[in-house]
Design an enzyme around this catalytic site. Structure first.
Site, PDB file in Angstrom:
ATOM      1  N   LYS A   1      49.181  42.370  39.996  1.00 27.69           N
ATOM      2  CA  LYS A   1      48.977  40.944  40.264  1.00 27.69           C
ATOM      3  C   LYS A   1      48.696  40.788  41.750  1.00 27.69           C
ATOM      4  O   LYS A   1      49.357  41.440  42.580  1.00 27.69           O
ATOM      5  CB  LYS A   1      50.240  40.173  39.858  1.00 27.69           C
ATOM      6  CG  LYS A   1      50.156  38.672  40.046  1.00 27.69           C
ATOM      7  CD  LYS A   1      51.424  37.977  39.550  1.00 27.69           C
ATOM      8  CE  LYS A   1      51.357  36.472  39.659  1.00 27.69           C
ATOM      9  NZ  LYS A   1      52.582  35.799  39.171  1.00 27.69           N
TER      10      LYS A   1
ATOM     11  N   SER B   1      51.863  32.165  35.668  1.00 26.41           N
ATOM     12  CA  SER B   1      50.837  32.439  36.653  1.00 26.41           C
ATOM     13  C   SER B   1      50.259  33.856  36.586  1.00 26.41           C
ATOM     14  O   SER B   1      49.187  34.096  37.127  1.00 26.41           O
ATOM     15  CB  SER B   1      51.409  32.217  38.054  1.00 26.41           C
ATOM     16  OG  SER B   1      52.451  33.141  38.321  1.00 26.41           O
TER      17      SER B   1
ATOM     18  N   SER C   1      56.518  33.139  34.627  1.00 24.12           N
ATOM     19  CA  SER C   1      55.171  33.686  34.790  1.00 24.12           C
ATOM     20  C   SER C   1      54.929  35.102  34.290  1.00 24.12           C
ATOM     21  O   SER C   1      53.785  35.539  34.253  1.00 24.12           O
ATOM     22  CB  SER C   1      54.757  33.613  36.256  1.00 24.12           C
ATOM     23  OG  SER C   1      54.400  32.291  36.556  1.00 24.12           O
TER      24      SER C   1
HETATM   25  N1  GLN Z   1      54.967  27.545  35.674  1.00 30.24           N
HETATM   26  C1  GLN Z   1      55.997  27.639  36.664  1.00 30.24           C
HETATM   27  C2  GLN Z   1      55.511  27.018  37.958  1.00 30.24           C
HETATM   28  O1  GLN Z   1      54.443  26.533  37.973  1.00 30.24           O
HETATM   29  C3  GLN Z   1      56.427  29.052  36.860  1.00 30.24           C
HETATM   30  C4  GLN Z   1      55.493  29.858  37.679  1.00 30.24           C
HETATM   31  C5  GLN Z   1      56.029  31.233  37.940  1.00 30.24           C
HETATM   32  O2  GLN Z   1      56.901  31.732  37.235  1.00 30.24           O
HETATM   33  N2  GLN Z   1      55.516  31.860  38.984  1.00 30.24           N
HETATM   34  O3  GLN Z   1      56.178  27.025  38.926  1.00 30.24           O
END
Ligand code: GLN
Length: 501
Positions: free
Chosen positions: A77, A153, A177
């Site tokens: 990532k 994400s 995420s």
């Molecule tokens: N969807 C969550 C956010 O927007 C989690 C994102 C994540 O785990 N990096 O913060």
């Protein structure tokens, strides 16, 4: 054999028996990535660098310096810094950024385990998002249906595994995420206990929540990867160095459930109690997801486990608590992007203040700005007690709810997300609708617990569905082992999108 959908174990055998070299394997996956450019999964590929690492891995294999993962490709990532590939965190702010060092996870899997890096994977900007649409470099498309989001994400990571562009990937999970994109792309992922995997070199979003973890096809593959990623790191002040973290994850994985009389009697999970939180099955859960999760729970019962109803009474509060705490930490972490120390600097300025303001205005996308504003607000004088402090109290209570629940069960299971992947663009104008999608994953993050996503079926439009398995602290080995037992009697994790079979 083209190895594209092989397990890590099979790749090990193929490399050890010289059916394929690490360099040939890297070529196979690089060629696949080139054919899948329309999905927008990779942000940076550099053949020369990848093949250089592959030749090194081949040399290690020739010398007999071989671990379980030596010569096997992995992709990271783009929120993990790498000293060779650019590291953008999906942001214009870091579009040209090259790190002087590798993140701990990159180092452990690369120089340590001998894995070969294929490149860097698209993600939501600074990991903020649930759909991968917040990437400054455009959304990733879901290999199961390119009009759909892959989740976020870590959307690039999940899509890359689903499309067979890499056998293994890294991701991060701050509020879901790793788990949510895994569910939406039909792959397996685990967010470890907070502190298990070093955050050194993980570009920070919300430091008290961020945690790296592996994404792969199966629980067994994730166990191999997590073993190599985890471990104490003095460069991360919240890295754990306790007795629990010293027992190898793989040892727990192989000891649990796998052998002995119970396994041979066909009920390896005899005696395992699965807590099913009633709050995870209420309004908002799509019927196709509910059905697939119910069927998965029945499968676990067939393996010998028993289900008990539990309650996580503050589930709905996890959304406001998380969306106060995470932006608060983000606003503080992202203050380092000032046009001086890292990344983008505007051309339009007359003085320092204007330089900083314009650099940030140009470098950050809309969602990141929204979080910085929210975060600065909840931390400001007069609102700190009402919002930030209150959210911290709620966070503590959510953690206690899980501990209460674990008195009557070994694992907690339920859906990962209320729906399958939605169409690109469908929720873009409604950030709150997007935040609500995180309802089943945020509590685990706030509590610092380990959580997995395991493919458990397909819903409307043939889109993948994930089962969430939540364990108590440091129980990753047993969670992965329970998921492995489930994957021995189901084949959801082996299904591939037709276009990428
Ligand atoms: N969807 C969550 C956010 O927007 C989690 C994102 C994540 O785990 N990096 O913060």
């Amino acid at each position: 054999m083209n190895f594209v959908h092989s397990t890590l174990k099979d790749l090990r055998v193929a490399l050890d028996t010289k059916q394929v070299s690490a360099a040939e394997l890297a070529e196979v996956f690089l060629a696949r990535a080139e054919k899948a450019l329309a999905l927008n999964i990779f942000l940076h590929i550099d053949r020369g660098l990848t093949l250089g690492q592959a030749r090194e891995a081949d040399a290690r294999i020739a010398r007999g310096d071989v671990g379980a993962l030596t010569g096997i490709p992995v992709a990271h990532k783009d929120i993990f810094v790498t000293k060779d590939w650019r590291s953008t965190a999906g942001s214009r702010m870091l579009a040209d950024y090259v790190s002087p060092f590798d993140a701990a996870v990159v180092e452990k899997l690369g120089a340590g385990a001998g894995m070969v890096c294929l490149g860097k994977l698209n993600c939501d900007e600074f990991a903020m998002g649930s759909s991968n649409e917040n990437s400054a470099f455009g959304p990733v498309r879901n290999p199961w249906n390119p009009v759909k989001i892959p989740g976020g994400s870590s959307g690039g990571s999940a899509a890359a595994i689903a499309a067979g562009l890499t056998p293994a990937a890294t991701g991060t999970d701050t509020g879901g995420s790793l788990r949510q994109p895994a569910a939406m792309c039909g792959i397996t992922a685990i967010k470890p206990t907070y502190g298990r995997v070093s955050r050194f070199g993980l570009i920070a979003f919300a430091s008290s929540l961020d945690q790296g973890g592996p994404m792969a096809k199966s629980a067994e593959d994730c166990a191999l990867l997590l073993e190599a990623m985890a471990g104490f790191d003095e460069r991360d002040s919240t890295s754990l160095n306790s007795n629990e973290t010293k027992t190898p994850i793989l040892a727990r994985f192989s000891e649990a459930f796998g052998s002995g009389e119970r396994a041979s009697a066909g009920s390896p999970l005899q005696g395992v109690r699965i807590g099913v939180p009633k709050e995870f099955f209420g309004a908002g859960l799509a019927p196709d997801v509910a059905n697939a999760v119910d069927a998965a729970l029945s499968e676990f019962e067939k393996l010998g486990a028993s289900c008990v109803e539990i309650s996580l009474p503050r589930t709905s509060l996890s959304i406001p608590a998380y969306y106060v705490i995470a932006p608060a930490e983000a606003s503080s972490n992202l203050s380092r992007f000032d046009g001086v120390r890292y990344g983008h600097r505007t051309r339009k300025y007359n003085d320092l203040a204007e330089m900083i303001a314009n650099s940030r205005a140009e470098g950050f996308g809309a969602e990141v700005k929204r979080r910085i504003l929210t975060g600065a607000y909840v931390l400001s004088h007069g609102y700190y007690d009402a919002y930030y402090l209150q959210a911290q109290r709620v966070r503590r209570l959510i953690g206690l709810d899980f501990q209460e629940a674990f008195k009557s069960c070994d694992f907690i299971m339920g859906p990962v997300a209320p729906t399958t992947a939605w169409d690109i663009g469908a929720k873009n104008n409604d950030p709150v609708a997007m935040y609500l999608e995180d309802i089943y994953t945020l509590g685990v993050s706030l509590a610092g617990l380990p959580g997995m996503s395991v493919p458990c079926g397909f819903g409307d439009g043939n889109m993948p569905i994930g089962l969430q398995i939540i364990g108590n602290y440091f129980d990753e080995g047993r969670m992965l082992a329970a998921a492995h037992q489930y994957q021995q009697v189901t084949d959801w994790h082996t299904r591939r999108p037709e276009a990428f079979a």
